[in-house]
Motif scaffolding. Sequence first.
Motif, short mmCIF file in Angstrom:
data_model
loop_
_atom_site.label_atom_id
_atom_site.label_comp_id
_atom_site.label_asym_id
_atom_site.label_seq_id
_atom_site.Cartn_x
_atom_site.Cartn_y
_atom_site.Cartn_z
N GLY A 299 0.82 -1.21 0.00
CA GLY A 299 0.00 0.00 0.00
C GLY A 299 0.85 1.26 0.00
O GLY A 299 0.53 2.24 -0.67
N HIS A 300 1.96 1.21 0.74
CA HIS A 300 2.87 2.36 0.79
C HIS A 300 3.50 2.59 -0.58
O HIS A 300 3.65 3.74 -1.03
CB HIS A 300 3.95 2.08 1.85
N LEU A 301 3.86 1.51 -1.25
CA LEU A 301 4.44 1.62 -2.61
C LEU A 301 3.44 2.27 -3.57
O LEU A 301 3.79 3.18 -4.33
CB LEU A 301 4.85 0.22 -3.11
N LYS A 302 2.18 1.81 -3.51
CA LYS A 302 1.15 2.38 -4.40
C LYS A 302 0.93 3.86 -4.12
O LYS A 302 0.82 4.67 -5.05
CB LYS A 302 -0.18 1.62 -4.22
N THR A 303 0.90 4.23 -2.84
CA THR A 303 0.74 5.63 -2.46
C THR A 303 1.89 6.47 -3.01
O THR A 303 1.68 7.56 -3.55
CB THR A 303 0.69 5.77 -0.92
N TYR A 304 3.12 5.95 -2.89
CA TYR A 304 4.30 6.65 -3.37
C TYR A 304 4.20 6.88 -4.89
O TYR A 304 4.47 7.98 -5.38
CB TYR A 304 5.56 5.84 -3.05
N ILE A 305 3.79 5.85 -5.61
CA ILE A 305 3.68 5.95 -7.08
C ILE A 305 2.64 7.01 -7.45
O ILE A 305 2.88 7.84 -8.34
CB ILE A 305 3.32 4.58 -7.69
N ASN A 306 1.50 6.99 -6.75
CA ASN A 306 0.43 7.95 -7.06
C ASN A 306 0.81 9.37 -6.67
O ASN A 306 0.54 10.32 -7.42
CB ASN A 306 -0.88 7.54 -6.37
N GLU A 307 1.45 9.55 -5.53
CA GLU A 307 1.81 10.91 -5.08
C GLU A 307 2.88 11.53 -5.95
O GLU A 307 2.90 12.74 -6.16
CB GLU A 307 2.27 10.86 -3.62
N HIS A 308 3.81 10.72 -6.45
CA HIS A 308 4.89 11.25 -7.28
C HIS A 308 4.56 11.19 -8.77
O HIS A 308 5.43 11.47 -9.61
CB HIS A 308 6.19 10.49 -6.98
N ARG A 309 3.32 10.82 -9.07
CA ARG A 309 2.82 10.76 -10.45
C ARG A 309 3.82 10.04 -11.37
O ARG A 309 4.22 10.56 -12.41
CB ARG A 309 2.52 12.16 -10.97
N THR B 135 3.15 7.22 -12.86
CA THR B 135 2.41 6.59 -13.95
C THR B 135 1.43 7.60 -14.53
O THR B 135 1.13 8.61 -13.90
CB THR B 135 1.62 5.36 -13.44
N LYS B 136 0.94 7.29 -15.72
CA LYS B 136 0.03 8.21 -16.39
C LYS B 136 -1.32 8.30 -15.66
O LYS B 136 -1.90 9.35 -15.53
CB LYS B 136 -0.18 7.76 -17.83
N GLU B 137 -1.81 7.14 -15.17
CA GLU B 137 -3.06 7.12 -14.40
C GLU B 137 -2.79 6.51 -13.03
O GLU B 137 -1.84 5.73 -12.89
CB GLU B 137 -4.15 6.34 -15.15
N PRO B 138 -3.59 6.83 -12.00
CA PRO B 138 -3.37 6.27 -10.67
C PRO B 138 -3.45 4.75 -10.64
O PRO B 138 -4.23 4.16 -11.37
CB PRO B 138 -4.51 6.87 -9.83
N VAL B 139 -2.60 4.14 -9.82
CA VAL B 139 -2.61 2.68 -9.69
C VAL B 139 -3.43 2.28 -8.48
O VAL B 139 -3.51 3.01 -7.49
CB VAL B 139 -1.18 2.09 -9.56
N ARG B 140 -4.06 1.12 -8.58
CA ARG B 140 -4.87 0.61 -7.47
C ARG B 140 -4.37 -0.75 -7.08
O ARG B 140 -3.80 -1.49 -7.76
CB ARG B 140 -6.33 0.50 -7.89
#
Length: 147
Positions: free
Chosen positions: A130-140, A142-147
């Motif tokens: 979950g922390h990894l996914k949050t990091y990816i989404n906060e630092h943009r 990827t093109k779209e948010p990951v779930r």
Amino acid sequence: MVDVKRLAAEILGVGVSRIKISPEAQDKIEDVVSKDDVRSLIDQGLIWAEPEKGVSRGRWRVRHQKKKAGRRKGPGSRKGKRTDEEEVWKNKVRAMRRFLNTLKRKGKLDPKTWRQLYVMVKGNYFRDLGHLKTYINEHRLTKEPVR
């Protein structure tokens, strides 16, 4: 003849099995009628109560010495949480790597970003998936948010 052992047990406040009668007292025991007679035999030392049998501490002492020396402390002797820290680490890292590889395969991560995150996973930067996914989404990343 009155049950002498039972009377002695009552007087001494112990169980009947702990009462012992001297072999020399056999002829005197036949004359016993009352508790006073039993008391006099106890005073003479012809009837007595055996000491209580305790539990030996010898085995405990040996085990305690071994434990102080660092023995007997393996995983089979432990209580409480049984999961090995290494197992927890492996499961966590494998889940995060699987997730990163899925993103890379789907084309959501470019190789450079994938490598950067992969190294961060190896360096224990993320506490869980979950922390990894949050990091990816906060630092943009990827093109779209990951779930």
